[in-house]
Design a protein around this motif. Structure first.
Motif, PDB file in Angstrom:
ATOM      1  N   VAL A  95       0.871  -1.186   0.000  1.00  0.00           N
ATOM      2  CA  VAL A  95       0.000   0.000   0.000  1.00  0.00           C
ATOM      3  C   VAL A  95       0.906   1.234   0.000  1.00  0.00           C
ATOM      4  O   VAL A  95       1.840   1.324   0.816  1.00  0.00           O
ATOM      5  CB  VAL A  95      -0.919   0.059   1.242  1.00  0.00           C
ATOM      6  N   ILE A  96       0.659   2.152  -0.914  1.00  0.00           N
ATOM      7  CA  ILE A  96       1.414   3.413  -0.931  1.00  0.00           C
ATOM      8  C   ILE A  96       0.891   4.292   0.205  1.00  0.00           C
ATOM      9  O   ILE A  96      -0.325   4.456   0.369  1.00  0.00           O
ATOM     10  CB  ILE A  96       1.244   4.135  -2.288  1.00  0.00           C
ATOM     11  N   VAL A  97       1.805   4.842   0.985  1.00  0.00           N
ATOM     12  CA  VAL A  97       1.436   5.721   2.103  1.00  0.00           C
ATOM     13  C   VAL A  97       2.221   7.027   1.955  1.00  0.00           C
ATOM     14  O   VAL A  97       3.441   7.004   1.817  1.00  0.00           O
ATOM     15  CB  VAL A  97       1.761   5.049   3.463  1.00  0.00           C
ATOM     16  N   GLY A  98       1.504   8.130   1.969  1.00  0.00           N
ATOM     17  CA  GLY A  98       2.178   9.428   1.996  1.00  0.00           C
ATOM     18  C   GLY A  98       2.629   9.936   0.646  1.00  0.00           C
ATOM     19  O   GLY A  98       3.569  10.753   0.570  1.00  0.00           O
ATOM     20  N   HIS A  99       1.981   9.486  -0.432  1.00  0.00           N
ATOM     21  CA  HIS A  99       2.326  10.059  -1.744  1.00  0.00           C
ATOM     22  C   HIS A  99       2.177  11.579  -1.668  1.00  0.00           C
ATOM     23  O   HIS A  99       1.269  12.090  -0.999  1.00  0.00           O
ATOM     24  CB  HIS A  99       1.423   9.476  -2.836  1.00  0.00           C
ATOM     25  N   SER A 100       3.032  12.290  -2.364  1.00  0.00           N
ATOM     26  CA  SER A 100       3.026  13.759  -2.231  1.00  0.00           C
ATOM     27  C   SER A 100       1.682  14.359  -2.650  1.00  0.00           C
ATOM     28  O   SER A 100       1.303  15.434  -2.159  1.00  0.00           O
ATOM     29  CB  SER A 100       4.160  14.372  -3.044  1.00  0.00           C
ATOM     30  N   GLU A 101       0.952  13.682  -3.548  1.00  0.00           N
ATOM     31  CA  GLU A 101      -0.373  14.215  -3.927  1.00  0.00           C
ATOM     32  C   GLU A 101      -1.352  14.090  -2.767  1.00  0.00           C
ATOM     33  O   GLU A 101      -2.218  14.953  -2.578  1.00  0.00           O
ATOM     34  CB  GLU A 101      -0.880  13.492  -5.189  1.00  0.00           C
ATOM     35  N   ARG A 102      -1.241  13.043  -1.964  1.00  0.00           N
ATOM     36  CA  ARG A 102      -2.083  12.910  -0.760  1.00  0.00           C
ATOM     37  C   ARG A 102      -1.662  13.958   0.275  1.00  0.00           C
ATOM     38  O   ARG A 102      -2.497  14.580   0.928  1.00  0.00           O
ATOM     39  CB  ARG A 102      -1.971  11.512  -0.133  1.00  0.00           C
ATOM     40  N   ARG A 103      -0.365  14.152   0.415  1.00  0.00           N
ATOM     41  CA  ARG A 103       0.094  15.153   1.397  1.00  0.00           C
ATOM     42  C   ARG A 103      -0.391  16.544   0.990  1.00  0.00           C
ATOM     43  O   ARG A 103      -0.889  17.301   1.812  1.00  0.00           O
ATOM     44  CB  ARG A 103       1.627  15.158   1.483  1.00  0.00           C
ATOM     45  N   ALA A 104      -0.236  16.881  -0.305  1.00  0.00           N
ATOM     46  CA  ALA A 104      -0.532  18.256  -0.750  1.00  0.00           C
ATOM     47  C   ALA A 104      -2.031  18.486  -0.930  1.00  0.00           C
ATOM     48  O   ALA A 104      -2.574  19.467  -0.422  1.00  0.00           O
ATOM     49  CB  ALA A 104       0.212  18.544  -2.045  1.00  0.00           C
ATOM     50  N   ILE A 105      -2.715  17.584  -1.627  1.00  0.00           N
ATOM     51  CA  ILE A 105      -4.120  17.838  -1.977  1.00  0.00           C
ATOM     52  C   ILE A 105      -5.032  17.533  -0.798  1.00  0.00           C
ATOM     53  O   ILE A 105      -6.018  18.216  -0.571  1.00  0.00           O
ATOM     54  CB  ILE A 105      -4.528  17.000  -3.220  1.00  0.00           C
ATOM     55  N   HIS A 106      -4.694  16.490  -0.023  1.00  0.00           N
ATOM     56  CA  HIS A 106      -5.567  16.074   1.079  1.00  0.00           C
ATOM     57  C   HIS A 106      -5.003  16.482   2.438  1.00  0.00           C
ATOM     58  O   HIS A 106      -5.549  16.094   3.471  1.00  0.00           O
ATOM     59  CB  HIS A 106      -5.795  14.561   1.020  1.00  0.00           C
ATOM     60  N   GLY A 107      -3.920  17.211   2.442  1.00  0.00           N
ATOM     61  CA  GLY A 107      -3.348  17.740   3.691  1.00  0.00           C
ATOM     62  C   GLY A 107      -2.937  16.657   4.676  1.00  0.00           C
ATOM     63  O   GLY A 107      -3.064  16.830   5.889  1.00  0.00           O
ATOM     64  N   GLU A 108      -2.447  15.535   4.182  1.00  0.00           N
ATOM     65  CA  GLU A 108      -2.091  14.441   5.098  1.00  0.00           C
ATOM     66  C   GLU A 108      -0.811  14.789   5.872  1.00  0.00           C
ATOM     67  O   GLU A 108       0.209  15.130   5.285  1.00  0.00           O
ATOM     68  CB  GLU A 108      -1.935  13.127   4.319  1.00  0.00           C
ATOM     69  N   SER A 109      -0.898  14.682   7.186  1.00  0.00           N
ATOM     70  CA  SER A 109       0.222  15.065   8.056  1.00  0.00           C
ATOM     71  C   SER A 109       1.095  13.846   8.371  1.00  0.00           C
ATOM     72  O   SER A 109       0.677  12.698   8.178  1.00  0.00           O
ATOM     73  CB  SER A 109      -0.332  15.603   9.373  1.00  0.00           C
ATOM     74  N   ASP A 110       2.276  14.116   8.900  1.00  0.00           N
ATOM     75  CA  ASP A 110       3.170  13.029   9.322  1.00  0.00           C
ATOM     76  C   ASP A 110       2.477  12.134  10.353  1.00  0.00           C
ATOM     77  O   ASP A 110       2.639  10.917  10.343  1.00  0.00           O
ATOM     78  CB  ASP A 110       4.450  13.606   9.951  1.00  0.00           C
ATOM     79  N   GLU A 111       1.684  12.740  11.255  1.00  0.00           N
ATOM     80  CA  GLU A 111       1.002  11.970  12.311  1.00  0.00           C
ATOM     81  C   GLU A 111      -0.008  11.009  11.682  1.00  0.00           C
ATOM     82  O   GLU A 111      -0.103   9.847  12.052  1.00  0.00           O
ATOM     83  CB  GLU A 111       0.269  12.887  13.302  1.00  0.00           C
TER      84      GLU A 111
END
Ligand code: PEP
Length: 257
Positions: A95-111
């Motif tokens: 499973v891909i976790v933390g793709h930059s598009e998820r971080r940027a578009i969905h605001g996914e944090s390190d936590e």
């Protein structure tokens, strides 16, 4: 020896019928010697996974597959989300976790990503944990410390048996979908820093065995030079993975190294 992994992230492309056609073409474009040398994986949208599973099982294809994202929650009132146990039931390997598009578009944090990593590991799949810097950070010269911080924050509190199961992907954001590839030396610099940090976070053994992929405008024209780098163990490929013949050419890099 670390076994190379070439992973194709389809993002929000290809419906389940197109997925079957592309997966079949990919399988027939590769030979046994390619599958003997390289792990080949595809990451279709959620709605394609059951069709890909049926094809891979039915035709005994040597292609693995995984999901592009996962919920950190086990089950319940989380409309639109997909749990790790659902993905495991579809025989996802990764499973891909933390793709930059998820971080940027969905605001996914390190936590949040730390919780997603735990969810994947608890369901006995391998996370592909993506880290990478934006252009301003690269231009300020802070890229290595930035990526190492993302690594440390994402892995916080994880124990050694879990660390062994994680695959890492260095994906400089400025090189994703832009046609700008990091130079092989740029990729090596950061992948080596990730490996060095893994000694501190885990152990020498974990660091030496960890598979670290590079991602960012990888294509058949640049894969060989990237794969020659000592700390690069594979590639996470976006756009070029949608074309099965081109993706197969990328997977054949080992024939010329
Ligand atoms: C990606 O989406 O992970 C990626 C690296 O995309 P691309 O190969 O299109 O730059």
């Amino acid at each position: 020896m670390r076994r190379p992994l070439i992973a194709g992230n389809w993002k929000m492309n290809l419906n389940h019928l197109e997925a079957i056609a592309v997966t079949q073409k990919l399988a027939y474009s590769l030979e046994e010697r390619d599958f003997d040398a390289v792990d080949v994986a595809i990451f279709p949208p959620f709605t394609d996974l059951r069709s890909v599973q049926t094809l891979v099982d039915g035709d005994r294809l040597r292609i693995s597959y995984g999901a592009q994202d996962v919920s950190p929650e086990k089950s319940g009132a989380f409309t639109g989300d997909i749990s790790a146990s659902m993905l495991k039931k579809l025989d996802c390997t990764y499973v891909i976790v933390g793709h930059s598009e998820r971080r940027a578009i969905h605001g996914e944090s390190d936590e949040l990503l730390n919780r997603k990593l735990r969810a994947v590991l608890n369901s006995e799949m391998h996370p592909i944990f993506c880290i990478g810097e934006a252009l301003e950070i690269r231009e300020s010269g802070q890229h290595v410390s930035y990526v190492v911080d993302q690594l440390r924050n994402g892995l916080k509190g994880l124990h050694k048996p879990d660390l062994k199961k994680i695959i890492f992907a260095y994906e400089p954001v400025w090189a994703i979908g832009t046609g700008k590839t990091a130079t092989p030396e740029d990729a090596q610099e950061v992948c080596a820093a990730i490996r060095k940090e893994l000694i501190k976070i885990g152990s020498e053994e974990i660091s030496q065995n960890a598979r670290i992929l590079y991602g960012g405008s990888v294509k058949s024209a640049n894969i060989v030079e990237i794969m020659k780098q000592a700390d690069v163990d594979g590639a996470l490929v976006g756009g070029a993975s949608l074309e099965p013949e081109e993706f197969a050419r990328i997977c054949k890099f080992h024939r010329v190294i």
